[in-house]
Design a protein around this motif. Structure first.
Motif, PDB file in Angstrom:
ATOM      1  N   LEU A 424      -1.972   1.676  24.750  1.00 59.72           N
ATOM      2  CA  LEU A 424      -2.762   2.688  25.996  1.00 59.72           C
ATOM      3  C   LEU A 424      -1.486   4.493  25.509  1.00 59.72           C
ATOM      4  O   LEU A 424      -2.158   5.356  25.125  1.00 59.72           O
ATOM      5  CB  LEU A 424      -2.233   2.195  26.754  1.00 59.72           C
ATOM      6  N   THR A 425      -0.607   4.160  24.581  1.00 66.31           N
ATOM      7  CA  THR A 425       0.691   5.247  24.427  1.00 66.31           C
ATOM      8  C   THR A 425       0.548   5.754  23.575  1.00 66.31           C
ATOM      9  O   THR A 425       1.039   6.423  22.849  1.00 66.31           O
ATOM     10  CB  THR A 425       2.037   5.466  24.863  1.00 66.31           C
ATOM     11  N   GLY A 426      -0.049   4.464  22.472  1.00 68.97           N
ATOM     12  CA  GLY A 426       0.482   4.847  20.919  1.00 68.97           C
ATOM     13  C   GLY A 426       1.814   5.031  20.462  1.00 68.97           C
ATOM     14  O   GLY A 426       1.969   5.167  19.209  1.00 68.97           O
ATOM     15  N   LEU A 427       2.649   4.494  21.630  1.00 69.56           N
ATOM     16  CA  LEU A 427       4.271   3.925  21.164  1.00 69.56           C
ATOM     17  C   LEU A 427       4.226   2.869  20.581  1.00 69.56           C
ATOM     18  O   LEU A 427       3.558   1.742  20.847  1.00 69.56           O
ATOM     19  CB  LEU A 427       4.922   4.331  22.016  1.00 69.56           C
ATOM     20  N   SER A 428       5.518   2.152  19.504  1.00 69.34           N
ATOM     21  CA  SER A 428       6.462   1.341  19.436  1.00 69.34           C
ATOM     22  C   SER A 428       5.559   0.050  20.662  1.00 69.34           C
ATOM     23  O   SER A 428       6.193   0.701  21.689  1.00 69.34           O
ATOM     24  CB  SER A 428       6.888   0.756  18.884  1.00 69.34           C
ATOM     25  N   ASN A 429       5.168  -1.016  20.644  1.00 63.35           N
ATOM     26  CA  ASN A 429       5.132  -1.932  21.675  1.00 63.35           C
ATOM     27  C   ASN A 429       6.500  -2.802  21.444  1.00 63.35           C
ATOM     28  O   ASN A 429       7.140  -2.974  21.414  1.00 63.35           O
ATOM     29  CB  ASN A 429       4.286  -2.896  21.438  1.00 63.35           C
ATOM     30  N   ARG A 430       6.387  -3.797  22.667  1.00 67.92           N
ATOM     31  CA  ARG A 430       7.497  -4.452  22.798  1.00 67.92           C
ATOM     32  C   ARG A 430       8.395  -5.263  22.335  1.00 67.92           C
ATOM     33  O   ARG A 430       9.186  -5.595  21.035  1.00 67.92           O
ATOM     34  CB  ARG A 430       7.341  -5.715  24.075  1.00 67.92           C
ATOM     35  N   SER A 431       6.724  -6.516  20.669  1.00 72.94           N
ATOM     36  CA  SER A 431       7.830  -6.802  19.816  1.00 72.94           C
ATOM     37  C   SER A 431       8.209  -6.118  18.359  1.00 72.94           C
ATOM     38  O   SER A 431       8.845  -6.277  17.822  1.00 72.94           O
ATOM     39  CB  SER A 431       6.195  -7.373  18.848  1.00 72.94           C
ATOM     40  N   ALA A 432       7.678  -4.955  19.009  1.00 65.81           N
ATOM     41  CA  ALA A 432       8.363  -3.646  17.735  1.00 65.81           C
ATOM     42  C   ALA A 432       9.489  -3.433  17.920  1.00 65.81           C
ATOM     43  O   ALA A 432      10.679  -3.733  16.503  1.00 65.81           O
ATOM     44  CB  ALA A 432       6.968  -2.624  17.434  1.00 65.81           C
ATOM     45  N   GLY A 471      -4.864   6.942  41.620  1.00 63.26           N
ATOM     46  CA  GLY A 471      -5.803   5.492  40.375  1.00 63.26           C
ATOM     47  C   GLY A 471      -5.234   5.681  39.244  1.00 63.26           C
ATOM     48  O   GLY A 471      -4.856   5.981  39.136  1.00 63.26           O
ATOM     49  N   HIS A 472      -5.613   4.472  38.720  1.00 62.26           N
ATOM     50  CA  HIS A 472      -5.320   3.731  37.580  1.00 62.26           C
ATOM     51  C   HIS A 472      -5.697   4.917  35.990  1.00 62.26           C
ATOM     52  O   HIS A 472      -4.920   4.677  35.195  1.00 62.26           O
ATOM     53  CB  HIS A 472      -6.076   2.388  36.847  1.00 62.26           C
ATOM     54  N   GLY A 473      -6.807   5.551  36.556  1.00 64.13           N
ATOM     55  CA  GLY A 473      -6.656   6.317  35.167  1.00 64.13           C
ATOM     56  C   GLY A 473      -5.673   8.037  35.376  1.00 64.13           C
ATOM     57  O   GLY A 473      -5.443   7.690  33.933  1.00 64.13           O
ATOM     58  N   VAL A 474      -5.509   8.041  36.410  1.00 66.56           N
ATOM     59  CA  VAL A 474      -3.862   8.510  36.350  1.00 66.56           C
ATOM     60  C   VAL A 474      -3.097   8.303  36.334  1.00 66.56           C
ATOM     61  O   VAL A 474      -2.375   8.946  35.290  1.00 66.56           O
ATOM     62  CB  VAL A 474      -4.293   9.408  37.994  1.00 66.56           C
ATOM     63  N   GLY A 475      -2.889   7.049  36.313  1.00 60.79           N
ATOM     64  CA  GLY A 475      -1.872   6.386  35.871  1.00 60.79           C
ATOM     65  C   GLY A 475      -1.074   5.970  34.570  1.00 60.79           C
ATOM     66  O   GLY A 475      -0.408   6.140  34.248  1.00 60.79           O
ATOM     67  N   ASP A 476      -2.495   5.680  33.763  1.00 60.32           N
ATOM     68  CA  ASP A 476      -2.496   5.384  32.386  1.00 60.32           C
ATOM     69  C   ASP A 476      -2.217   6.909  31.902  1.00 60.32           C
ATOM     70  O   ASP A 476      -1.951   7.173  30.746  1.00 60.32           O
ATOM     71  CB  ASP A 476      -3.841   5.225  31.578  1.00 60.32           C
ATOM     72  N   ALA A 477      -2.700   8.252  32.373  1.00 62.73           N
ATOM     73  CA  ALA A 477      -3.034   9.693  31.862  1.00 62.73           C
ATOM     74  C   ALA A 477      -1.038   9.636  31.867  1.00 62.73           C
ATOM     75  O   ALA A 477      -0.846  10.252  30.707  1.00 62.73           O
ATOM     76  CB  ALA A 477      -3.317  10.619  32.270  1.00 62.73           C
ATOM     77  N   GLU A 481       1.337  10.890  28.958  1.00 63.36           N
ATOM     78  CA  GLU A 481       2.585  12.120  29.026  1.00 63.36           C
ATOM     79  C   GLU A 481       4.270  11.453  28.983  1.00 63.36           C
ATOM     80  O   GLU A 481       4.472  12.520  28.382  1.00 63.36           O
ATOM     81  CB  GLU A 481       2.053  12.870  29.959  1.00 63.36           C
ATOM     82  N   ILE A 482       4.255  10.326  29.419  1.00 60.40           N
ATOM     83  CA  ILE A 482       5.338  10.343  29.452  1.00 60.40           C
ATOM     84  C   ILE A 482       5.719   9.576  28.307  1.00 60.40           C
ATOM     85  O   ILE A 482       7.038   9.924  27.669  1.00 60.40           O
ATOM     86  CB  ILE A 482       5.444   9.011  30.188  1.00 60.40           C
ATOM     87  N   GLY A 483       5.369   8.959  27.565  1.00 58.44           N
ATOM     88  CA  GLY A 483       5.454   8.870  26.000  1.00 58.44           C
ATOM     89  C   GLY A 483       5.510   9.959  25.208  1.00 58.44           C
ATOM     90  O   GLY A 483       6.630   9.789  24.044  1.00 58.44           O
ATOM     91  N   LYS A 484       4.706  10.867  24.943  1.00 57.77           N
ATOM     92  CA  LYS A 484       4.676  11.623  24.309  1.00 57.77           C
ATOM     93  C   LYS A 484       6.287  12.314  24.499  1.00 57.77           C
ATOM     94  O   LYS A 484       6.638  13.239  23.830  1.00 57.77           O
ATOM     95  CB  LYS A 484       3.109  12.783  24.657  1.00 57.77           C
ATOM     96  N   ASP A 533       2.201  17.270  33.970  1.00 60.01           N
ATOM     97  CA  ASP A 533       0.850  17.749  32.994  1.00 60.01           C
ATOM     98  C   ASP A 533      -0.423  16.527  34.025  1.00 60.01           C
ATOM     99  O   ASP A 533      -1.273  17.642  34.635  1.00 60.01           O
ATOM    100  CB  ASP A 533       0.455  18.273  32.227  1.00 60.01           C
ATOM    101  N   SER A 534      -0.307  16.055  34.605  1.00 53.41           N
ATOM    102  CA  SER A 534      -1.086  14.733  34.790  1.00 53.41           C
ATOM    103  C   SER A 534      -1.169  14.771  36.101  1.00 53.41           C
ATOM    104  O   SER A 534      -2.608  13.824  36.306  1.00 53.41           O
ATOM    105  CB  SER A 534      -0.767  13.193  33.406  1.00 53.41           C
ATOM    106  N   LEU A 535      -0.189  14.813  36.432  1.00 51.20           N
ATOM    107  CA  LEU A 535      -0.376  15.022  37.671  1.00 51.20           C
ATOM    108  C   LEU A 535      -0.552  15.831  38.788  1.00 51.20           C
ATOM    109  O   LEU A 535      -0.656  16.222  39.875  1.00 51.20           O
ATOM    110  CB  LEU A 535       0.864  14.381  38.648  1.00 51.20           C
ATOM    111  N   ALA A 536      -1.199  17.286  37.801  1.00 48.86           N
ATOM    112  CA  ALA A 536      -0.993  18.917  38.505  1.00 48.86           C
ATOM    113  C   ALA A 536      -2.101  18.920  39.028  1.00 48.86           C
ATOM    114  O   ALA A 536      -1.912  19.659  40.155  1.00 48.86           O
ATOM    115  CB  ALA A 536      -1.284  20.039  37.397  1.00 48.86           C
ATOM    116  N   SER A 537      -3.134  18.361  38.447  1.00 47.52           N
ATOM    117  CA  SER A 537      -4.524  18.538  39.451  1.00 47.52           C
ATOM    118  C   SER A 537      -4.947  17.371  40.921  1.00 47.52           C
ATOM    119  O   SER A 537      -5.907  18.018  41.489  1.00 47.52           O
ATOM    120  CB  SER A 537      -5.722  18.161  38.597  1.00 47.52           C
ATOM    121  N   VAL A 538      -3.911  16.717  40.955  1.00 55.41           N
ATOM    122  CA  VAL A 538      -4.115  15.815  42.023  1.00 55.41           C
ATOM    123  C   VAL A 538      -3.112  15.608  42.765  1.00 55.41           C
ATOM    124  O   VAL A 538      -3.305  15.050  43.839  1.00 55.41           O
ATOM    125  CB  VAL A 538      -4.644  14.226  41.183  1.00 55.41           C
TER     126      VAL A 538
END
Length: 586
Positions: A424-432, A471-477, A481-484, A533-538
């Motif tokens: 989802l985020t492109g970050l390293s995962n738990r194993s890494a 919604g989960h779409g906003v949650g994923d966004a 953003e948190i990861g970035k 920014d991902s919460l700005a519109s909602v």
């Protein structure tokens, strides 16, 4: 005249080339066998991880699909609100709540309804964003009246009286809710004979002012999306995935029928044992047999094993129970013939064999130089396959070629990268991150590095509220953003990873002392206080979200990975508890 031997008959060129050619062929056979063995071991390891990931993905999707029904009922009848004394008098307020409730998850929870012990009934069916049908029985007897309306406060129009009398107190959803000991309950799965879809209804018992059961609120959950989810799961060409009830009846399957037509034109649910798909029936039987042989029984953590089907083919299976907190006794099963997993290895093996044969022919002309190149490349691939089979995922093979060997090497690199990356985020995962912390501890011990390092455990505040409200779409966004933002706030060499859900772990590669780590925490906390920014519109302007950071310093707070993470988690929790309005942070 002495008898001439074979060596005497060969030319000098042949005599020099033939032993080398034999050596090349012997090495090719040896490397092929090692590569095949390492490939099989790697495939077994990776296929198990793939099945675990697939079962987890299905479980998460089911939780989102099924768990939304509770939010819908909570919106329709918030906890603490008593059943209406007079349905006609409170009609406008209930209409508004039902409209909002069907807006929470309009697909699939587009129908919310309520019936009470006096026979009153109100139901709101949302056809679209603005159009709905209101179904009323305010007199406690007789048929219902159906109205059309537009918008939450739209006028009731086009009344139609039903021909048949609808008695809510006789409906299974009403009786199930009153008979169940808990306030929230599920009805048994049943077949909607109009759509031929499976449906399950979530009910909520509603009490009066003194807490006595007065009525039942309910929402229907069509299960066709479960089949769509399973059908869209791309494991392999011949794989199957299914969700079954405790008695084996199919809730959904990626292929094959889950219903059958009876002689009277009615429909009956299929048990997995009765499935026309042999892999569905075989996988379910194998899971049941394995479950009965294990003392601890089914759990929510995915497990894997293999069995031989009726044709003697090896099949690998992953399975787990759906979280009992959802109130459903369902089991997730994914099965893949091992031949599907080995197909890529077989193709690579054939490619390697062809290349080896060509290399042997070229070796007859070009000699030791070409032989050295081919054997070196094959050895690197075999070492890479062996490392992956041993679980070493952070040592990718070097890729220098653009042929089939290079393609195989790049596939190992891509495979290792995917296994260490959060999708989802492109970050390293738990194993890494766990592996990186372990390596950093070993580095500290071997080198006697005077610079300590720090581990941060990060929990994003109010993430559940964001998911529920927006919604989960906003949650994923938000997670992306948190990861970035976290990645942009740390130094080169530091590692940011998504640990689980809305939890992140950060490794500060080196710090001078605890004050240095505290300064880094203050900097990160400041970066997370800026609006997302991902919460700005909602989200409303006053909606605040942030994150809590816990620190563990090596070696002061722990000398192994588990202790460091526990300390950082405890520190994070302590800081979260100290924050105002902490009860609303999740």
């Amino acid at each position: 005249m002495p008898k001439r031997t074979l060596s005497d008959r060969l030319s000098l060129r042949s005599l020099l080339t033939l032993p080398y050619a034999v050596l090349v062929l012997a090495l090719v056979l040896l490397m092929g066998a090692l590569s095949w063995r390492a490939g099989r071991e790697t495939v077994d390891t990776l296929s198990g991880q793939l099945l675990v990931e697939a079962v987890n993905r299905i479980a998460v999707s089911l939780e989102r699909h099924v768990g939304g029904a509770d939010a819908v009922l909570e919106a329709a009848f918030p906890t603490g609100i008593a059943a209406p004394d007079n349905l006609a008098r409170e009609l406008d307020a209930m209409r508004a709540r039902f409209w909002l409730a069907t807006s929470v998850h309009r697909d699939p929870n587009n129908y919310v309804y309520y019936g009470d012990r006096r026979g009153h009934f109100i139901g709101l069916w949302r056809f679209s964003e603005q159009e709905a049908e209101l179904r009323l029985r305010t007199g406690g007897e007789g048929p219902r009246t159906l109205y059309r309306l537009s918008g939450i406060a739209g006028a009731l129009r086009s009344p139609v009286t039903e021909d048949k009398i609808f008695e809510p107190r006789e409906r299974p959803w009403y009786q199930t809710a009153l008979a169940h000991p808990a306030a929230l309950a599920w009805t048994p799965v049943y077949v909607d004979f109009k759509t031929q879809d499976l449906i399950v209804t979530r009910t909520k018992r509603i009490g009066n002012d003194v807490g006595e059961p007065e009525g039942v609120a309910a929402t229907d959950l069509p299960l066709k999306q479960v089949n769509a989810l399973l059908a869209g799961l791309s494991l392999s060409e011949n794989a199957v995935a299914m969700v079954v009830e405790a008695d084996g009846r199919l809730v959904g399957a990626s292929r094959g029928a889950h219903l059958r037509t009876l002689a009277a034109g009615e429909y009956e649910r299929l048990n997995a044992r009765q499935s026309p798909d042999a892999l569905v029936a075989g996988a379910y039987a194998a899971v049941r047999q394995r479950d009965s042989s294990e003392a601890e029984g089914l759990g929510t953590a995915p497990r894997t094993f293999s069995f031989d089907d009726a044709d003697g083919r090896a099949v690998q299976v992953g399975y787990a129970r759906v979280d009992p907190a959802l109130g459903l006794d369902w089991t997730i099963i994914a099965a893949v013939p091992r031949a599907d997993f080995l197909a890529g290895v077989q193709r690579s093996f054939v490619h390697a064999a062809v290349l080896a044969g060509l290399a042997a022919l070229v070796a007859l002309a070009l000699g030791w130089a070409v032989l050295g190149i081919v054997t070196r490349e094959l050895r690197q691939l075999a070492d890479a396959a062996r490392r992956v089979g041993d679980g070493v995922l952070d040592e990718p093979p070097e890729v220098h070629r653009n042929d089939e060997l290079g393609e195989l090497a790049r596939s190992f690199v891509d495979m290792q990268k995917r296994l260490l990356t959060d999708q989802l985020t492109g970050l390293s995962n738990r194993s890494a991150i766990l592996r990186r912390i372990e390596d950093r501890i070993l580095q500290q011990r071997r080198r006697g590095d005077r610079w300590p390092f720090a581990v941060m455990f990060i929990d994003f505040d109010r993430f559940k509220i964001i998911n529920d409200r927006f919604g989960h779409g906003v949650g994923d966004a938000v997670l992306k953003e948190i990861g970035k933002r976290l990645r942009a706030s740390v130094r080169i060499g530091d590692l940011v990873a998504r640990y689980a859900g809305d939890e992140f772990v950060l490794l500060l590669e080196s710090v001078e002392n605890r004050a240095d780590a505290e300064a880094a925490r203050a900097h990160l906390e400041a970066s997370m206080r800026a609006p997302l920014d991902s919460l700005a519109s909602v989200a409303p302007p006053d909606f605040q979200a942030g994150a809590s950071f816990g620190i563990a310093l090596y070696p002061d707070d722990g000398q192994d990975t588990e202790t460091l993470l526990k300390h950082a988690d405890a520190d994070m929790y302590a800081r979260k508890q100290a924050q105002p309005n902490d009860a609303d942070s999740h």
